[in-house]
Design a protein around this motif. Structure first.
Motif, PDB file in Angstrom:
ATOM      1  N   UNK B 189      10.486  14.428  22.044  1.00 56.13           N
ATOM      2  CA  UNK B 189      10.696  12.983  22.156  1.00 56.13           C
ATOM      3  C   UNK B 189       9.518  12.216  21.538  1.00 56.13           C
ATOM      4  N   UNK B 190       8.306  12.736  21.728  1.00 56.53           N
ATOM      5  CA  UNK B 190       7.139  12.106  21.093  1.00 56.53           C
ATOM      6  C   UNK B 190       7.317  12.091  19.583  1.00 56.53           C
ATOM      7  N   UNK B 191       7.750  13.237  19.048  1.00 58.79           N
ATOM      8  CA  UNK B 191       7.965  13.321  17.601  1.00 58.79           C
ATOM      9  C   UNK B 191       9.042  12.323  17.176  1.00 58.79           C
ATOM     10  N   UNK B 192      10.058  12.166  18.013  1.00 51.05           N
ATOM     11  CA  UNK B 192      11.139  11.226  17.712  1.00 51.05           C
ATOM     12  C   UNK B 192      10.608   9.793  17.645  1.00 51.05           C
ATOM     13  N   UNK B 193       9.797   9.426  18.631  1.00 51.06           N
ATOM     14  CA  UNK B 193       9.222   8.081  18.629  1.00 51.06           C
ATOM     15  C   UNK B 193       8.403   7.855  17.366  1.00 51.06           C
ATOM     16  N   UNK B 194       7.568   8.838  17.029  1.00 50.99           N
ATOM     17  CA  UNK B 194       6.704   8.693  15.855  1.00 50.99           C
ATOM     18  C   UNK B 194       7.549   8.502  14.601  1.00 50.99           C
ATOM     19  N   UNK B 195       8.638   9.278  14.492  1.00 48.65           N
ATOM     20  CA  UNK B 195       9.490   9.193  13.311  1.00 48.65           C
ATOM     21  C   UNK B 195      10.210   7.839  13.256  1.00 48.65           C
ATOM     22  N   UNK B 196      10.778   7.427  14.408  1.00 47.07           N
ATOM     23  CA  UNK B 196      11.515   6.170  14.430  1.00 47.07           C
ATOM     24  C   UNK B 196      10.609   4.999  14.081  1.00 47.07           C
ATOM     25  N   UNK B 197       9.366   5.060  14.603  1.00 42.99           N
ATOM     26  CA  UNK B 197       8.455   3.962  14.342  1.00 42.99           C
ATOM     27  C   UNK B 197       8.203   3.825  12.843  1.00 42.99           C
ATOM     28  N   UNK B 198       8.017   4.962  12.185  1.00 42.48           N
ATOM     29  CA  UNK B 198       7.770   4.926  10.740  1.00 42.48           C
ATOM     30  C   UNK B 198       9.023   4.509   9.990  1.00 42.48           C
ATOM     31  N   UNK B 199      10.169   5.142  10.316  1.00 46.49           N
ATOM     32  CA  UNK B 199      11.398   4.891   9.559  1.00 46.49           C
ATOM     33  C   UNK B 199      11.888   3.460   9.706  1.00 46.49           C
ATOM     34  N   UNK B 200      11.829   2.938  10.933  1.00 42.42           N
ATOM     35  CA  UNK B 200      12.428   1.631  11.194  1.00 42.42           C
ATOM     36  C   UNK B 200      11.388   0.518  11.241  1.00 42.42           C
ATOM     37  N   UNK B 201      10.133   0.863  11.078  1.00 47.27           N
ATOM     38  CA  UNK B 201       9.081  -0.146  11.114  1.00 47.27           C
ATOM     39  C   UNK B 201       8.984  -0.865  12.448  1.00 47.27           C
ATOM     40  N   UNK B 202       9.198  -0.112  13.539  1.00 44.17           N
ATOM     41  CA  UNK B 202       9.211  -0.728  14.866  1.00 44.17           C
ATOM     42  C   UNK B 202       7.798  -1.060  15.344  1.00 44.17           C
TER      43      UNK B 202
END
Lengths: 301, 318, 347
Positions: B189-202
């Protein structure tokens, strides 16, 4: 898809307790077709007869067929009971949910009113109400509804208050959901799931209350066949012809206990408990077979 | 560090009625900070420090007693007049995904619900969006017809995250999103957050007590204690050179999974438990457990000041 | 390490525990062998559902209510068989030999009674002393568990005490019967970071000072690194890896152990070393309601071979010096042995 799903769960239904209730419901629905005589037709040439091929359960003091009267009585009882239950559910769920959802002073006022009604025995409330509006079929329905809704209101409010603080409700709020959306989509299903189960347990008590009011001459009026009514009629002949009292009484007892059994079954399902020894034995045997199969598989591989 | 803050918290106080009338629980007692766009901001602290209340106040689940929160310059009180607008910009991920998902809704229904509430698209478009969301968080499509209780903990949290992303928000507030999960799942889940933050610019604000996770993924950190901010800094600086005695103690309390490091590490073991937020100590709130407290700490509450080379700190000793 | 054939204090052998409810039958523990010696700390590590709690508390007759249990195999404490004992005898054995510390002290203590009298009545029950002696024992225990001002705390209710203090009371309660083994089920999970360290220190202290064995049930690798002598890694009710703490944590062999260790972020490793975050394990634990042949980890395993889903991997000993490192993965064991031989050859 839906059909397949409901078919597969059919086997897990509680048939043992469901069958008697369904039987009575079927009798009530098909009363017109299965009763051999018109239940109100009087026949003075066949008064107070014993059981015979013409009249399986005999006739009463006006020569009416007892079996037909009991069958039609089931219909009268169950129809009155259903009307009261549905009305009480609608009123109770609406008021209770509203109180729980709004909270604050409104809730306090509503819940106090509900508690006052609940603190009195339901039959007393019904009798008081009939005292105000006078006896009759519809005033009996209204009176019983008045006496019964408070219970459901209280339960609905309890469910609403506990669900309202669940995180998933907050999640819906963060998503921007309106109050109506939250209530209809998320809270109402929980309320109904609980209240309807309790209503099924209440059905027996209601049938009994209807019979009681009719017995007192405050409910269903003659000549409509009703079990309470029939008990009164039979009282005069109790010594010579006890079946006039015993048979409607028996019908009443059977209906009430079958509904109670159903309600009890649902109530027990909510309590987690261990398996019966027999069930456990079966499961253990299944597990042992599974184990043997696995070790065979592993050995052959 | 803040060129264009998207979240500004200004002298926020949130008090709850306590057991005694004149003694409210001061969950948050004068907190100010900013989060700039694209930040992965962590708020850390022990239980009772007010971090969860802070997160709930930012998404409007909790009313502020005083002070204000600005989202892109607009006050939360005016934003809350139309929740739907706020919902499209700010979303929340709850601690326990099982509680945050309706137990009667299938995964598909849960994911479709925000779209439904906001009347987004036709049924076919919503269907496409749900599948897209499932792919985004790595949820297998065969899980869509299932109820939350038949999913694993990690899958449930993926559903909750996907649902929060359904409306394309730019800000995600997460309240302890990992603490209900198993270790091996936490990493996913940590990896997911890191990826989403980068991909979606959150812009992500993550409430957590797990400092190791913060170090892995977050860009800046705020340390709270009993409703106040003790220290705030970028991750690098805070972990390399923690300046506040509380931050130092908190960092040293984290054990290492490596026995070679574990046997040799220096630790500061604080005495006692955190005091109750109902009756916080006078002066600096940490002085009762601080190993370096001086007389002044008991009397005067230190203000949050800039420190060198970066960040903010509230301590008389610095 | 010496290979003295001393009888272990507590051991389970071929332990199988099935849990039955109306909905499912779960194999919670699947042929587990474990030993605990006097004064030793054994950490049982696993994720939720791995069976770590059921495996430890099941043989003592402590299981969740509303579940039917079937336990097979052997479980012994100081030579006495724990299984197939009538409930009353088991309770007596449990009281004499075991002290149990639960995750959440607030729900394990009676909220209506002061903490001191709860301790004292337990002392009266387990040690058969008078009420006055019970009180003395209670105060002494509160002191031993590092509670300041024990006479005053004796008369406090649970809700008047902080989480850390309550966990100390819980430990005092576990020590009342002079147990030989303490079972600590996630003893610090409900506590704050700065308080966790205190409680672990206390447990370690008790173990050293009083030579009590501790079975530590935990999901937290850092706690294991801090505390344990021996480690058993459980996966889906089976032991994946079992050995000394140094062996298992610094030279993990089983792919699950490796994955688990790589899932744990380390505060002290420099940022950027693994910038993509911890590696972790893909997928989630298997459904334990149906029995399947082969290794339970096979779906998530990076080194799985075709035969892995056909045979149950035996727990093999690795030829370390210690001879006490067991791994249930033939693939990993083989490659480790090759690697060790390679290193030896180079030297």
């Amino acid at each position: 898809m839906l059909n397949k799903h409901s078919l597969s769960t059919l086997a897990t239904w509680p048939w043992a307790v469901l069958t008697p209730v369904l039987l009575f419901v079927a009798i009530a629905i098909f009363a017109l077709w299965i009763s051999p005589y018109d239940p109100t037709t009087q026949n003075y040439s066949a008064v107070l007869q014993g059981s015979s091929w013409e009249h399986w359960l005999g006739t009463d003091y006006l020569g009416r067929d007892l079996l037909s009267r009991i069958i039609t009585g089931a219909q009268v009882s169950l129809v009155a009971m259903s009307i009261v239950l549905i009305a009480a559910l609608i009123i109770g769920v609406t008021i209770g949910s509203f109180a729980g959802y709004v909270g604050g002073k409104t809730e306090l006022v509503l819940i106090s009113a509900i508690d006052i009604i609940l603190s009195l025995p339901s039959l007393v409330v019904a009798l008081a109400f009939i005292g105000i509006i006078g006896p009759g079929y519809w005033s009996m329905i209204a009176a019983l509804t008045m006496a019964w809704w408070a219970n459901y209101a209280r339960m609905s409010r309890a469910v609403v208050t506990s669900e309202l603080h669940q995180p998933y409700i907050e999640a819906a709020r963060v998503m921007g959901a309106s109050h109506l959306h939250i209530f209809v989509r998320h809270i109402l299903p929980h309320v109904l799931a609980l209240v309807v189960v309790y209503a099924s347990a209440d059905a027996g008590a209601l049938v009994l209350a209807i019979a009681t009011l009719s017995f007192l001459g405050l409910g269903v009026e003659p000549p409509t066949p009703e079990w309470g009514q029939m008990l009164v009629d039979g009282m005069n002949y109790l010594e010579q012809y006890p079946r006039l009292v015993v048979l409607p009484g028996l019908a009443l007892t059977l209906v009430v206990s079958s509904f109670n059994l159903l309600g009890e079954h649902f109530a027990l399902k909510k309590v987690p408990r261990g398996l019966t020894q027999r069930h456990l034995k079966i499961l253990k045997r299944l597990r042992a077979q599974e184990e043997a199969r696995i070790s065979e598989l592993e050995a052959s591989a | 560090m803040s060129s264009n803050p998207v979240i500004e918290v200004q002298d926020l106080k949130v008090h709850f009625p306590g057991q005694h009338k004149n003694q409210p629980v001061r969950a948050i007692d004068g907190v100010s900070f900013e989060v700039s766009a694209g930040d992965f901001h962590a708020i850390v602290g022990e239980s009772g420090c007010g971090k969860t209340t802070l997160a709930r106040t930012i998404v409007g689940l909790q009313k502020a007693t005083s002070g204000d929160i600005l989202i892109r310059g607009q006050s939360i009180t005016s934003l809350l007049k139309n929740r739907k607008t706020l919902a499209r910009d700010v979303q929340f991920v709850f601690q326990n995904p099982l509680g945050a998902l309706s137990r009667r809704q299938t995964v598909y229904q849960s994911l479709e619900e925000p779209l439904f509430i906001h009347r987004k698209g036709t049924a076919a478009e919503r269907h496409r969006r749900v599948l897209e969301l499932a792919d985004l968080v790595g949820l297998p499509h065969n899980a869509l017809d299932r109820l939350p209780r038949s999913l694993s903990g990690g899958q449930r949290q993926r559903v909750a995250i996907a649902r929060a992303l359904a409306l394309n928000p730019s800000i995600l507030i997460c309240d302890e999103p990992l603490s209900a999960l198993d270790v091996s799942i936490q990493a996913q889940i940590v990896a997911l957050f890191a990826r989403l933050q980068k991909e979606l610019g959150l812009t992500i604000v993550m409430i957590t007590h797990d400092l190791s996770v913060v170090r892995e993924v977050c860009s800046s950190v705020t340390v709270m204690y009993l409703g106040r901010i003790m220290e705030a800094n970028n991750t690098e600086q805070l972990f390399e050179q923690p300046a506040h005695p509380y931050t130092q103690a908190l960092l040293s309390s984290v054990p290492s999974p490596d026995p070679r490091i574990e046997s040799s590490r220096q630790r500061i073991v604080l005495k006692g438990d955190p005091p109750s937020p109902m009756n916080p100590p006078s002066g600096c709130r940490f002085h009762t457990r601080c190993l370096r407290a001086i007389e002044n700490c008991k009397n005067a509450e230190p203000a949050l000041q800039p420190q060198r080379p970066s960040g903010l700190i509230a301590c008389h000793l610095v | 390490m010496n290979k003295l054939k001393k009888e272990p204090l507590f051991k389970v052998k071929d332990l199988v525990i099935d849990l039955y409810t109306e909905q499912v039958s779960v194999r919670a523990v699947d042929s587990v062998n474990l030993e605990v010696n006097a004064g030793e700390i054994l950490a049982v590590v696993g994720e939720s559902g791995s069976g770590k709690t059921v495996m430890t508390l099941g043989p003592l007759g402590l299981l969740p209510e509303g579940v039917s249990v079937d336990i097979r195999g052997q479980s012994q404490c100081s030579g006495q068989d724990l299984l197939n004992k009538p409930a009353r005898e088991l309770a007596k054995l449990r009281g004499e030999n075991f002290g149990i510390i639960f995750q959440d002290p607030i729900s394990a203590l009676n909220p209506m009674k002061k903490v001191g009298p709860q301790l004292a009545s337990q002392a009266v029950r387990l040690r058969g002393v008078s009420k006055q002696q019970g009180k003395e024992i209670a105060i002494e225990l509160l002191q031993r568990t590092g509670i300041p001002d024990p006479e005053d705390r004796y008369n406090r209710y649970p809700h008047e005490m902080s989480g850390g203090m309550l966990q100390r009371v819980m430990i005092a309660l576990a020590l009342v019967g002079n147990p030989k083994i303490l079972i600590a089920d996630e003893p610090i999970t409900a506590l704050d970071a700065t308080v966790q360290a205190q409680i672990l220190e206390l447990l370690k202290d008790i173990q050293c000072r009083e030579n009590i064995a501790i079975i530590l049930i935990t999901h937290d690798i850092s706690v294991v690194a801090q505390m344990a002598d021996q480690v058993a890694v459980l996966y889906a009710g089976r032991i994946a890896e079992y050995g000394t703490m140094e062996d298992v944590l610094t030279r993990p062999v089983h792919p699950y152990t490796k994955g688990l260790l790589s899932s744990v972020p380390d505060l002290r490793s420099k940022r950027g070393e693994n910038a993509s975050g911890p590696a972790g394990i893909t997928g989630s634990p298997p459904d334990q309601s149906s029995l399947l042949p082969g290794c339970r980890f096979v779906e998530r395993c990076p080194v799985a071979q075709t035969f892995c889903s056909k045979f149950r991997p035996p727990l093999e000993v690795l030829p370390h010096l210690s001879q006490r490192h067991f791994v249930a993965c033939p693939v990993a064991v083989e490659s480790t042995i090759e690697q060790m031989e390679g290193e030896a050859y180079e030297q």
